[in-house]
Scaffold this active site. Structure first.
Site, PDB file in Angstrom:
ATOM      1  NE  ARG A  32      -3.957  -2.142   2.283  1.00  0.00           N
ATOM      2  CZ  ARG A  32      -3.973  -3.460   2.153  1.00  0.00           C
ATOM      3  NH1 ARG A  32      -2.832  -4.131   2.095  1.00  0.00           N
ATOM      4  NH2 ARG A  32      -5.119  -4.119   2.070  1.00  0.00           N
ATOM      5  CB  SER A 173     -12.204 -10.125   0.701  1.00  0.00           C
ATOM      6  OG  SER A 173     -11.048  -9.838  -0.066  1.00  0.00           O
ATOM      7  CG  ASP A 326      -2.378 -14.316   5.149  1.00  0.00           C
ATOM      8  OD1 ASP A 326      -2.978 -15.012   4.317  1.00  0.00           O
ATOM      9  OD2 ASP A 326      -2.106 -13.120   4.966  1.00  0.00           O
TER      10      ASP A 326
END
EC number: 2.5.1.19
Length: 447
Positions: A32, A173, A326
């Site tokens: 980002r 998401s 994750d």
């Protein structure tokens, strides 16, 4: 792109681990910082950028789109942006390597520019679903040409006439949320994404840091409405990237599993939407101390002191999944050493990560002598005995860096060594993993 040569690795049992380290920078924040710096006015200075292959691909993509992004001799990255709406049409195809985050966010960013951009990726990324970002971005005005199922390679035919709208996420998401918000960034009006479960908010935090107006509102049904006001002037900023909590999970769990260990992990990101693994491990009885809590450029961080000890099985609720999506592979490894049964619920999203992680974890644990069950509801149950699993297996990684690292950690405590068929892709998120772990006392080497 050409695939890296397969690099089988072998991990053998070790004694207590000790040492102090800082794992590489947060991958989500690194991506980002490069993207937002590329559409800001002026210079963005980035300290601690993750220099793994995924992030380096993002830097190359931003250069291809007209921004400057270079690493100085001091290790600091500097990005000189093209300004919002100023991205240029790239001359070639943007290769996003192994990163779904980079691909989905960048697709959203270029969708509101009047350029055509072609995307591809490695053999893993081209299998991952992109319709989840294509569907809302088409409604905003962009057009797409892709393979069946919306998969890469694909072309984004962007427009500077995108329209704002409100989109309710069908699945939790952060990548899809961010793609829509980034398209809305260069769209006149207010674009809103509604999420039933809170997902990572790095995009919202960093956009505010660059000068955008981003609001979050709790709705009557408990969902969150995240809105961005389009066409602000973003100004280059200084960014300090925390150590990646997903990468820190591997030495952290390794230390927990080896009696007598004590490891200090510095500057680890403590964003509340990324700490589900810590919450779970504490429930399992883990000895984790959080020291020197502070903020780095809007992101909370802390030093984690980890000591080895016994773990017990727990039930991990489905609403925790977005905050640790994750980390389930390494949690499953920890559960295989714990006393009692660990049940992980709501793991559907694991099926569309770099691999079908749910299936890969279950297969790898089974090969290592651990009893597991995968439920029809996409749950994973691991039956721990409180004793080290047998190990002694070669585990397939399916080009997934987190599968590879998880089972190398497992081999540090199993009765027999564990081998992974390919550790080459570890460099996408944790360059120097083997060296770092061996510096703590691990025994990881070429198979």
């Amino acid at each position: 792109m050409s695939l890296p040569q397969a690099r089988p690795l072998r991990s053998a049992a070790t004694g207590a681990l000790s040492g102090t380290l800082r794992v590489p920078g947060d991958k989500s924040i690194s991506h980002r910082s490069l993207m937002f710096g590329a559409v800001a006015v002026g210079e963005t200075v980035i300290h601690g950028l993750l220099e793994g292959e995924d992030v380096l691909n993002t830097a190359a993509a931003m250069r291809a789109l007209g921004a400057q992004a270079e690493r100085g001799a001091d290790g600091v990255w500097r990005v000189r942006g093209a300004g919002l709406g100023g991205l240029a049409e790239p001359a070639g195809v943007l290769d996003m390597g192994n990163s779904g985050t980079a691909a989905r966010l960048l697709i959203g960013l270029v969708a509101s520019h009047p350029i055509t951009t072609f995307f591809t990726g490695d053999a893993s990324l081209v299998k991952r679903p992109m319709m989840r970002v294509i569907t809302p971005l088409e409604r905003m005005g962009a057009s797409f040409v892709s393979r069946a199922g919306g998969r890469l390679p694909l072309a984004v035919v962007g427009t500077d006439q995108t329209v704002p709208f409100t989109y309710r996420l069908p699945v939790a998401s952060a990548q899809v949320k961010s793609a829509v918000l980034l398209c809305g960034l260069n769209t006149a009006g207010v674009t809103t994404v509604i999420e039933s479960e809170p997902t990572r908010d790095h995009t919202e935090l960093m956009l505010r840091h660059f000068g955008a107006t981003v609001t979050t509102e709790r709705l009557e049904d408990g969902a969150l409405a995240v809105s961005v006001t389009g066409q602000p002037e973003l100004t280059g900023r200084e960014i300090f990237v925390p150590a990646d909590p997903s990468s820190a999970a591997f030495p952290l769990v390794a230390a927990l599993l080896r009696p007598g260990s004590e490891v200090l992990l510095r500057d680890v990101g403590m964003n509340p939407r990324r700490t589900g693994l810590y919450d779970t491990l504490l429930e399992m009885g883990a000895d984790i101390g959080f020291e020197n809590r502070r903020n780095l450029a809007g992101e909370p961080v802390a030093d984690l002191r980890v000591r080895g000890g016994e773990l017990k099985g727990v039930v991990v609720p489905p609403d925790r999944a977005p905050s640790m999506i994750d980390e389930y592979p390494i949690l499953a490894v920890a559960a295989s050493f714990a006393q009692g049964t660990t049940v992980m619920l709501g793991l559907k999203e694991l099926r569309v990560k770099e691999s079908d992680r749910l299936a890969m974890v279950a297969e790898g644990l089974t090969r290592c002598g651990v009893r597991v069950e995968v439920g029809a509801d996409d749950s994973l149950t691991v039956y721990g005995t409180g004793r080290p699993p047998q190990g002694g297996a070669t585990v397939a990684t399916a080009m997934d860096h987190r599968i590879a690292m998880s089972f190398l950690v497992m081999g540090m405590g199993t009765a027999e060594p564990v081998q992974v068929d390919d550790g080459a892709f570890i460099d996408t998120s944790f360059p120097g993993f083997t060296t770092v772990m061996n510096g703590l006392g691990a025994r990881i080497g070429a198979a």
